[in-house]
Design a protein around this motif. Sequence first.
Motif, mmCIF file in Angstrom:
data_model
loop_
_atom_site.group_PDB
_atom_site.id
_atom_site.type_symbol
_atom_site.label_atom_id
_atom_site.label_comp_id
_atom_site.label_asym_id
_atom_site.label_seq_id
_atom_site.Cartn_x
_atom_site.Cartn_y
_atom_site.Cartn_z
ATOM 1 N N VAL C 40 0.837 -1.190 0.000
ATOM 2 C CA VAL C 40 0.000 0.000 0.000
ATOM 3 C C VAL C 40 0.877 1.247 0.000
ATOM 4 O O VAL C 40 0.665 2.200 -0.728
ATOM 5 C CB VAL C 40 -0.920 -0.003 1.231
ATOM 6 N N THR C 42 3.968 1.645 -1.025
ATOM 7 C CA THR C 42 4.807 1.881 -2.197
ATOM 8 C C THR C 42 4.019 1.767 -3.488
ATOM 9 O O THR C 42 4.573 1.900 -4.562
ATOM 10 C CB THR C 42 5.939 0.853 -2.251
ATOM 11 N N GLY C 43 2.728 1.499 -3.386
ATOM 12 C CA GLY C 43 1.933 1.348 -4.595
ATOM 13 C C GLY C 43 2.241 0.049 -5.330
ATOM 14 O O GLY C 43 1.849 -0.130 -6.461
ATOM 15 N N GLY C 44 2.950 -0.850 -4.700
ATOM 16 C CA GLY C 44 3.222 -2.144 -5.320
ATOM 17 C C GLY C 44 4.191 -2.080 -6.479
ATOM 18 O O GLY C 44 4.203 -2.939 -7.330
#
Lengths: 332, 549, 312
Positions: C40, C42-44
Amino acid sequence: MATQLALEQEGSQSTAPPGRSVSPGRLLWRALWRRRIARAALIYILFFYAVGILAYPITRALGLPGYKTQNLDLSRADPSWEHPFGTDRLGRDQLSRVIYAARTTVVITFITALTGGLLIGPGLGLLAGYRGGWFDSLINRLGEVVSSVPELLIVILLAATIGPRLNDKIAEWYGVPGVGPLLKEGYASLFVIYVVLTFTSWVGGMRLIRALTLAVRATDYVLAARAAGAGTWRVLLRHILPNISYIIVLGVTASFGAVALAEIGLSFLGLGVRPPTPSFGTMILENFRARDLDQYPHLFFVPAFFAVALLLSFNLLGDALNDVLNPRTRHR
Amino acid sequence: MNEKKLLIGLGAVVGVLVLAVIGVTAVVIARGGGGGSGSNASDPKSSAAGPRVQGELRLPGDDPLTLDPALVTDVSSATYIVELFGGLVMLDKDLKIQPDIAKEWTISPDGLKYTFKLRDDVTFSQSGRRVTATDFKYSMERAANPQTDSPTADTYLGDIVGAKDMIRNRAKEISGIKVIDDTTLEITIDAPKPYFLAKLTYPTAFVVNKDQIDKDRRNWTRKPDGTGPFKLSEWKIGERVVLVPNEKYHADPKPNLKRVTYNLAGGSVLTQYENGEIDLAGVGVNDIDRIRDKSEKLNKEFIEKPELTTSYLAFNTRQPPFDDPKVRQAFGMAIDKQRIVDVVLKKIVPPAEGILPPGMPSYNTAIKGLGFDPARAKQLLQESKYQGRLPRVVLTLSGQGQNVGPTVEAMLEMWKANLGVEVEVEQVETATFFQDVNRGKYQMWELGWAADYPDPENFLDIHFFSESRQNSTQYNNPEVDKLLLQARTERDNEKRFQIYNQVERILVQDAAWVPLFYGSAPLLVKPYVKGFQTTGLVVPILRYVSVEK
Amino acid sequence: MSGALPFIIRRLLAAIPVLFLVSAATFALGRFAPGDPVTVRTGGKVSPERVEAIRESLGLNDPVPVQYLRYMGKFLRGDFGESYRRQGREVSEIIFPKMWVSAQLNVIPFFLAYLIGVPLGIYSALKRGSWQDPAITSILLFLSAVPTVVWIPMLVYVFVLRLDLIPTVGWNGIFSTSIILPIFVLTIGSFAGVARVVRISMIQVMGEDFIRTAHAKGLRSSTVVSRHILRNSLLVLANGIIASLFSLYAGSLFVELGFGIPGIGREMFEAISGRDYDLFMALTMIGAISFILANLVLDIIYTIIDPRIRYA
């Protein structure tokens, strides 16, 4: 959920232990039936549940297309003979969808109100009130935990966190004959809602029943029965339960309405029933834009009408029941 | 940019949600189209609480998730970042590469060495400090530093010699970036890649102020010190972002607006637009018919322009049943895109044929999609190694707590009617979704891709080269790989684009992606707003805009 | 008022295990949910090695109970952590402004609900036996049966689009016309409940022995009624404060969504759907603590208003 709260408060204020004079089922029914408003409410509820339960045969008999059947040539059609309630944006017959939305409500209210409102809540309340001791404190603590967090927060939290996990688990059953197709029909998401709503819906009933059980437990005839050597279950089922059954009836009625409302809220938030299964929440959401009320008022108002009528009927019925069972606050 | 960005494109275009506010990602100005779905806002202060400032532009907007150029991946944030920061080069409103802080550059004959000559009159907007070549080296190395956790450094700086070493924590600096003097910067790349310059227009390569970051590593983005045409004056979460012009901005045209207010609070954008509370609004599916009506007064304020985006259905080419190209083709052929566009999307977007959207260099109208052919689709399914008996098929969508939307519902029904396959839908929280897409966890998913820079490489190479990090379909076709490698170093654009056309044809036939729709940004703009245009990409557009009121 | 202090202390002590369970359960739910905190954050999109490093630095590789204790330690020191979605923003700087918005939004409906509900309930109870009482009850039941999500589009359609009386939806502060419709919806949602509870407690009070005695003693019925009714209304009011405290959180979610108001209900919903762990942990904890405290205060108020209630 407001209705449930109000009723609980009303109920809890009637601290007078119910006398033996409270009439069982038939008398109650007759008393209700005599009231015009209650009768109307009951008739609507029965009608609604009949439609929900018989959704499949009814749509077949009426020759309606299935609730999933799309007809992109006929998107958002006005009401006509063929489609009395018009069609939605994918050209699905709105009457058929309303009928199946009723089915969704029926299924979810039944299972949730019956387990949470009838079995778990009152069951735990009875046991806690009767057994007392560590069991009582444990149940009470749990109740406090659940009720110390805003209900909507718990529901959303659970739906968003354990929901996907539950769905994964349920998906493993898709291959099972008989159950699989049902789950695929959208019952899986209903089960998630059910678990979530049950989690919050038992506390009120538990507390109420526990308090009443405590009161009844001290009465002479229960003491006499215990002295005569009756076991826990026997005393509970034969002597205590009948005395407080009216409160349970009240509670279950209230929780039917509360669950129906909660389902609308959850589906509206996209955490409830999954498409293509219709529910009143998703139908309201799909046609919720104020601007669309101009062009397609029926798409919003028809489902909204049936949903509101149901919620109102539960409110009226609960009020009437309260009247009948709790004569001191009676209207007349 | 990333899938996240495009997600928006799709979400917006499709206008899934009535409640804009629920959306995890939402639509930003030029991204438009959101209408119901994403774009929504109301301006707290400028509309109700006070009279508008002269020369103020009021826009609907979304909360930026970050204002750090090295971290940005979503359109909402990028919209602000391109106005606040700048780099060596930038895109103008026609998507041509223009000098920004670099006034000129030369490329060595072998195509590997870029020498940038910097302007000497550029200062940071907040601190007023002069920008030198050292700042660029610092900024790019900061982005490549693993501690920064830049999700984009690999893609945009990875071509620079030594950048990958730094990203992988094997080097302390990027050896390919050399500061010759204050105004001269030399960047060496690993192969003659003609699209490299375009990559530098992306925020990852923007210049940031070392002094500011060193002072407050955590909170510096609250008052970012960039070199863009605007600077941040206020950012109140969930309420508004206010930009004011950077008086010392170096490039032409210089900003003309006195103030730009983005309203983040939500509400119905169109209603606010009609009430004159905002100056620009995206139009969603639900309103498009009304706006298109020539007799409607809003019709005159309506503009429609394609966006460089493609939404698509992607398959995991290693997982059953989509490891068989015939199954993929069958799924593609069973979808009647034209019908969905006509009925569900109200022609707000065009159906996609190829992978590259119109407006993209090398876009070729001759490339045709698989077409809608239910009979052939059924036949293909029978011919596949599954002989029509598929395992459980799940379509995964991003965004939990949102409604699935009519487009997906229509596709599900088409698969059921035309193939007899009941596809299930699963919704996953956005960040997890992207991670699991990259890990190859899903069978089939729907997404969109927005170009980051106008070059076909940005679509085809990064998604379909077998070793690309963003090859989430795990597509592996030696022929495609060979062509892509060839295109990377082909310096004649004509030839290069021909190769990409060839690649695109193969990909469309092989159906690793089924392109669904191209992007479009239907937009309403008040007549007193001059110079605004949608650009198809996130570029610093506000400096072209003026408000004559 | 003997025994008040021990009572308070006892209640406070009893709240500790409840808070412990609430926090532990919420924490566990967060960890149980699909979706990893680092993803979540790092935005994946960062490399697996980096994810691992961040995990380590955030202590996410420790056993969950250890993480929980660490979190609680920080929480008790007033450090609510950092938002996972909005990089670099502290939880407290996000939630308190939003709570303030929700508080402003809820304050007028709260008073309106009592201003309308209490007299209506009293009136209804006094008119028991005539047609007014059931009529009022039915209307109230109807009003409370219409869900918020049904009110909103109808009101917006009528007042904003058709009649053009109210310029817009959205949040423009408490002193603007755009707050009228939200207030309307929120008031409707609660005054019916207030009126019904007041009515019932009225009727009960009127049936109490001491009132009958008062009557027998020849006290004028209006004096009797008004004094006791007032006391009961206060009880209802006190009770309602608790309910309203909850609505600060969740009750106005639909209104905030429907009218585009940046309040805490919306933030909560978005935080949960977006897996903003620290944010929803903090929201749940603050909710639970304020609720428990408010309940305690309520109990004390009860004993003051109604001396018949003893410290249980």
